[in-house]
Scaffold this motif. Sequence first.
Motif, short mmCIF file in Angstrom:
data_model
loop_
_atom_site.label_atom_id
_atom_site.label_comp_id
_atom_site.label_asym_id
_atom_site.label_seq_id
_atom_site.Cartn_x
_atom_site.Cartn_y
_atom_site.Cartn_z
N LEU A 1 8.07 5.33 4.93
CA LEU A 1 8.81 4.08 4.72
C LEU A 1 9.05 3.80 3.23
O LEU A 1 9.74 2.84 2.90
CB LEU A 1 8.05 2.90 5.33
N ALA A 2 8.47 4.61 2.36
CA ALA A 2 8.50 4.29 0.93
C ALA A 2 9.92 4.20 0.38
O ALA A 2 10.25 3.27 -0.36
CB ALA A 2 7.70 5.33 0.16
N ASP A 3 10.79 5.15 0.73
CA ASP A 3 12.15 5.14 0.19
C ASP A 3 12.92 3.90 0.64
O ASP A 3 13.65 3.28 -0.14
CB ASP A 3 12.90 6.40 0.61
N ALA A 4 12.76 3.53 1.90
CA ALA A 4 13.47 2.36 2.43
C ALA A 4 12.99 1.08 1.76
O ALA A 4 13.79 0.18 1.45
CB ALA A 4 13.28 2.27 3.94
N LEU B 1 7.69 -5.91 4.55
CA LEU B 1 7.78 -6.87 3.44
C LEU B 1 7.64 -8.31 3.95
O LEU B 1 7.07 -9.15 3.26
CB LEU B 1 9.11 -6.70 2.70
N HIS B 2 8.13 -8.57 5.15
CA HIS B 2 7.99 -9.91 5.72
C HIS B 2 6.52 -10.27 5.90
O HIS B 2 6.10 -11.41 5.66
CB HIS B 2 8.71 -9.99 7.07
N ALA B 3 5.70 -9.32 6.34
CA ALA B 3 4.27 -9.59 6.54
C ALA B 3 3.61 -9.98 5.23
O ALA B 3 2.76 -10.88 5.20
CB ALA B 3 3.59 -8.37 7.14
N ILE B 4 4.01 -9.35 4.12
CA ILE B 4 3.44 -9.71 2.82
C ILE B 4 3.92 -11.09 2.40
O ILE B 4 3.15 -11.91 1.89
CB ILE B 4 3.80 -8.65 1.76
N LEU B 5 5.20 -11.39 2.61
CA LEU B 5 5.72 -12.73 2.29
C LEU B 5 4.96 -13.80 3.07
O LEU B 5 4.64 -14.87 2.53
CB LEU B 5 7.21 -12.81 2.62
N ASP C 1 0.87 -1.17 0.00
CA ASP C 1 0.00 0.00 0.00
C ASP C 1 0.91 1.23 0.00
O ASP C 1 1.30 1.74 1.05
CB ASP C 1 -0.90 -0.01 1.23
N TRP C 2 1.26 1.68 -1.20
CA TRP C 2 2.24 2.75 -1.32
C TRP C 2 1.75 4.04 -0.68
O TRP C 2 2.54 4.80 -0.09
CB TRP C 2 2.61 2.97 -2.78
N ALA C 3 0.46 4.33 -0.76
CA ALA C 3 -0.06 5.56 -0.17
C ALA C 3 0.16 5.57 1.34
O ALA C 3 0.56 6.60 1.92
CB ALA C 3 -1.55 5.71 -0.50
N THR C 4 -0.07 4.42 1.97
CA THR C 4 0.09 4.35 3.42
C THR C 4 1.55 4.46 3.82
O THR C 4 1.89 5.21 4.75
CB THR C 4 -0.49 3.02 3.95
N ILE C 5 2.43 3.73 3.13
CA ILE C 5 3.84 3.78 3.54
C ILE C 5 4.50 5.11 3.19
O ILE C 5 5.50 5.48 3.80
CB ILE C 5 4.64 2.60 2.96
N GLU D 1 11.16 -6.70 -7.31
CA GLU D 1 10.30 -5.57 -7.61
C GLU D 1 9.05 -6.02 -8.36
O GLU D 1 7.94 -5.57 -8.08
CB GLU D 1 11.06 -4.54 -8.44
N ARG D 2 9.23 -6.94 -9.32
CA ARG D 2 8.10 -7.43 -10.09
C ARG D 2 7.19 -8.32 -9.24
O ARG D 2 5.98 -8.34 -9.40
CB ARG D 2 8.60 -8.18 -11.32
N PHE D 3 7.78 -9.07 -8.31
CA PHE D 3 6.99 -9.92 -7.42
C PHE D 3 6.02 -9.07 -6.58
O PHE D 3 4.83 -9.36 -6.49
CB PHE D 3 7.92 -10.71 -6.50
N PHE D 4 6.54 -8.00 -5.96
CA PHE D 4 5.71 -7.18 -5.10
C PHE D 4 4.81 -6.23 -5.90
O PHE D 4 3.96 -5.56 -5.31
CB PHE D 4 6.58 -6.39 -4.13
#
Length: 213
Positions: A41-44, A166-170, A32-36, A55-58
């Motif tokens: 957190l977006a840059d990190a 990212l771990h939560a999505i994995l 959720d790019w808007a939230t991060i 990048e393509r996976f996410f």
Amino acid sequence: MARHIGVPKAVAKQGKKHDRAIRPCGSSRCIDWATIERVQLADAIRALLTTDPWERFFDITEPTYSELTLELCSTFHLQVVMMNNDYPGTIHFRLGVLVRAMSVPEFGVAQGLYTNEFMEEEDMNALPHNIHISPFSCWKALAPLSSTYDPSRSKASALAPSLRYLHAILAHTLTGRIESTGVVNSHDAYYLWCMANAHVTDLAYFIAFAIRH
């Protein structure tokens, strides 16, 4: 669950022609790019996703279709003892009453993970398709201040916020541990280490291996 380990992109569209296969199951799990952006957190997170194919996976956001996913998983076969993952019979499954046979790179293309440019640049047969760095080494690099690594007890709370996100999505997709998102298992640690260290691995094979199980 997002379409990360569901129906390949190229054949999922074909399945939409069947009335029984157009019902999505569950909510997609994606960034959720808007939230991060709001929590800075977006840059990190973008820095962790600079290496293909992560990048393509996410970036996959399509829903998973229940009947097609069940058909694929129940008929899926992965030839795990192989000399060359370019062999077109390495993976085969039935989908939409047709039997599909393909190589691991072709499976990656169908998933939307690999492009022709990526496969031209990389020696596909040389890419790792197993955990070749010890989970302990991965964990110490990811969480240097934490205690000794235990794949059944080490907590995601020891990770930096970007890695924890990212771990939560994995855990909801590739590693399939929805009920245990707080624990970083061996595959989680390896995948996060690959992202953090710009290490290219054969993600299509890992996904195929996950479906096989």
